[in-house]
Scaffold this active site. Structure first.
Site, PDB file in Angstrom:
ATOM      1  NE  ARG A 179     -39.342 -28.339  29.247  1.00 35.94           N
ATOM      2  CZ  ARG A 179     -40.667 -28.191  29.352  1.00 35.94           C
ATOM      3  NH1 ARG A 179     -41.447 -28.391  28.303  1.00 35.94           N
ATOM      4  NH2 ARG A 179     -41.210 -27.876  30.479  1.00 35.94           N
ATOM      5  CE  LYS A 194     -36.736 -34.807  43.648  1.00 39.37           C
ATOM      6  NZ  LYS A 194     -37.537 -35.981  43.238  1.00 39.37           N
ATOM      7  CD  GLU A 270     -40.474 -23.833  32.415  1.00 36.53           C
ATOM      8  OE1 GLU A 270     -41.665 -23.523  32.208  1.00 36.53           O
ATOM      9  OE2 GLU A 270     -39.531 -23.332  31.789  1.00 36.53           O
ATOM     10  CG  LEU A 271     -43.717 -23.064  39.190  1.00 42.31           C
ATOM     11  CD1 LEU A 271     -43.902 -21.960  40.209  1.00 42.31           C
ATOM     12  CD2 LEU A 271     -42.952 -24.241  39.806  1.00 42.31           C
ATOM     13  NE  ARG A 298     -49.713 -33.137  24.718  1.00 43.23           N
ATOM     14  CZ  ARG A 298     -48.957 -32.066  24.812  1.00 43.23           C
ATOM     15  NH1 ARG A 298     -47.752 -32.096  24.414  1.00 43.23           N
ATOM     16  NH2 ARG A 298     -49.438 -30.945  25.279  1.00 43.23           N
ATOM     17  CB  CYS A 304     -47.707 -27.965  33.097  1.00 40.12           C
ATOM     18  SG  CYS A 304     -46.477 -28.128  31.807  1.00 40.12           S
ATOM     19  CD  GLU A 401     -51.625 -27.962  36.955  1.00 39.29           C
ATOM     20  OE1 GLU A 401     -51.209 -27.940  38.126  1.00 39.29           O
ATOM     21  OE2 GLU A 401     -50.882 -27.914  35.981  1.00 39.29           O
ATOM     22  CB  SER A 461     -44.264 -28.762  23.552  1.00 40.78           C
ATOM     23  OG  SER A 461     -45.020 -28.532  24.718  1.00 40.78           O
TER      24      SER A 461
END
Ligand code: NAP
Ligand code: MG
Length: 497
Positions: A179, A194, A270-271, A298, A304, A401, A461
């Site tokens: 992505r 990384k 993107e947290l 999933r 996230c 979360e 997505s």
């Protein structure tokens, strides 16, 4: 088909080979597989069994700077490569990933744990970013026109921002790198990737395929490390780095905002998320349950965008909860590679302990367990698919979360209350809403404080759509027409004529 080669090369004594795909055990720097200067290596384990899979080089700051040396040297030529050529390289990369889909899926399942069917879906999804950005590469537009006063013209063009550092999490070890890489490479940026320490193998294998597809030496570099803080600090302090794209937790994202301030890096973050799943009184309840299973289960809930809280109208809550509990209670939990597995392990024993803590605290606060509610026996780190009802709105399982297979259900009376509950979080990534009333659906889409809404569907997505969040879920978008702009800067020339 799965082989471990002992003595694969010092300091990395065990290399994993799956069918035609090899996960190299060293750093990729300037097109060469390179040992780490530290001489250290890090071990990669299978979360389904706890067994050792492979060991890979453990980079220190010297290695990170060497990777940036390579990326910075390769930058001018990659930026000058005609867009059509960059497009064709990405297209070949897409084809290479698709051609190796089954082996890559096995590798993902081995190091991350997800069921094979989901791993195959991740490969298909991840490959789409290479195809999508292969097409976008040719369509980066500028514009030109006369100045309003008729004196001269303005020329507006877009250029690559420069070397980019791409930091990815463990939950989608193929799709998170593609992505970012798809957009960066299409724009003309060279990269240092990384991957997460827990799942470096898929990224290393992907980097090998990118090289075979024609990505030039130094354009994609990979640094695996057990010390992400030090490696990152060294890179973001270096003025040659121009871009940081990060997917991971809000805590680390916040740290990166300050760490990158000295060089004023372009950032994409993107947290974390805390997605509400809203079921209105007029919803098709069985369809909502089906969407809930997709949105919750999933990756065993380790996404996230996972539905974190189920907010259900009081008139349909009993039926929804009963059907959801029946579905989750019947799911087969097991090793991702085994045929028939629907729910794999959590990424680690620590993750199981964290999920158990959230469930136990909510039960102590008055929630009821409808199904599940316990960790499962090992080997491997498993937690039972769980449905909770009567969950207090302020329970930690609703606010944090969960990142596990736990569905807490609470009720609302009217739309205003539903939206207040949905928006009552510092996160703003995804939300889901089930209703058969189009007006209500559009009002809810407008009112939800998130970057993405699934309307009558449990997944959002798509490579062709802008993925990203607002509030503490970060900023920037990946995919869609927007994605490539994260790696481009605008230049304007005033031309006398
Ligand atoms: P994390 O701890 O923030 O790790 C993410 C990445 O950052 C890993 O590569 C990690 O390396 C690295 N990292 C850790 N400390 C760092 C530092 N000081 N400087 C630079 N990099 C550092 O997150 P996680 O727990 O692995 O992943 C789950 C989180 O990611 C969840 O919050 C989830 O919501 C989020 N996520 C977001 C999206 C999205 O698109 N919004 C997608 C997937 C996941 P190590 O692995 O070596 O620690
Ligand atoms: Mg971490």
């Amino acid at each position: 088909m799965i082989r471990r080669i002992e003595g694969g090369g010092d300091p990395s004594p065990a290399v994993l080979v799956v069918g035609q795909v090899r996960a190299p055990s060293q750093l990729l720097i300037g097109g060469a597989w390179t040992p780490s200067t530290s001489g250290r290596s890090l071990a990669v384990h299978d979360p389904s069994t706890g067994g050792l899979l492979a060991t890979v080089a453990d980079a220190g700051t010297h290695d990170a700077v060497a990777a940036l040396d390579a990326a910075a040297s390769a930058q001018p030529a990659w930026a000058a490569t005609p867009r059509r050529e960059r497009s064709e390289v990405l297209r070949r990369a897409y084809e290479a990933v698709v051609a190796h889909a089954d082996d890559l899926a096995t590798l993902i399942s081995l190091e991350m744990g997800k069921p094979l069917a989901e791993a195959r879906a991740e490969v298909a999804y991840g490959a789409e970013f290479l195809r999508w950005f292969s097409q976008e590469a040719e369509r980066v537009a500028g514009h030109a026109g006369p100045a309003p006063d008729g004196r001269g013209r303005s020329l507006v063009s877009r250029q690559p921002v420069g070397p980019a550092y791409l930091v990815t999490p463990w939950n989608f070890p193929l799709a998170m790198p593609t992505r970012k890489l798809g957009a960066a490479l299409a724009a003309g940026c060279t990269c240092i990737v990384k991957p997460a320490e827990l799942t470096p193998l898929t990224t290393l294998a992907l980097a090998g395929l990118l090289g075979e597809a024609g990505v030039p030496a130094g354009v994609v570099n990979v640094v695996t490390t057990s010390d992400p803080g030090a490696v990152t600090d060294a890179l973001v302090a270096d003025p040659r780095l121009r871009k940081l794209s990060f997917t991971g937790s809000t805590t680390v994202g916040r740290h990166l905002v300050s760490a990158s301030s000295a060089q004023l890096l372009r950032l994409s973050l993107e947290l974390g998320g805390n997605a509400p799943f809203l079921v209105f009184a007029d919803a098709d309840v069985p369809a909502a349950v089906q969407g809930a299973v997709a949105a919750k289960m999933r990756n065993a809930g380790q996404a996230c965008t996972a539905a974190n809280r189920f907010l259900v109208h009081e008139g349909v809550a009993d039926r929804f909860t009963e059907l959801l509990a029946a579905r989750l209670g019947a799911m087969t939990v097991g090793r991702g590679l085994e045929e028939g597995t629907e729910v794999g392990p959590l990424i680690s024993a620590a993750a199981v302990a964290r999920v158990a803590g959230l469930v136990d605290a909510s039960v102590a606060g008055g929630a009821e367990v409808v199904v599940g509610g316990t960790a499962l026996a090992g080997p491997g780190s498993f937690y039972a698919p769980t449905v909770l009802t009567s969950v207090p709105a302020d329970a930690a399982v609703m606010r944090e979360e969960v990142f596990g297979p736990v569905a807490p259900v609470t009720t609302f009376r009217d739309d205003d209350e539903a939206l207040a509950l949905a928006n009552g979080t510092s996160y703003g990534l995804a939300a889901y809403a089930y209703t058969r009333d189009l007006d209500r659906a559009l009002r809810v889409v407008d009112a939800l404080e998130v970057g993405m809404v699934g309307v009558n569907q449990g997944t959002v997505s798509s490579a062709a759509a802008p993925f990203g969040g607002i509030k503490h879920s970060g900023y920037g978008r990946e995919g869609g027409a927007e994605g490539i702009h994260e790696y481009l800067q605008v230049k304007y020339a005033a031309v006398a004529s």
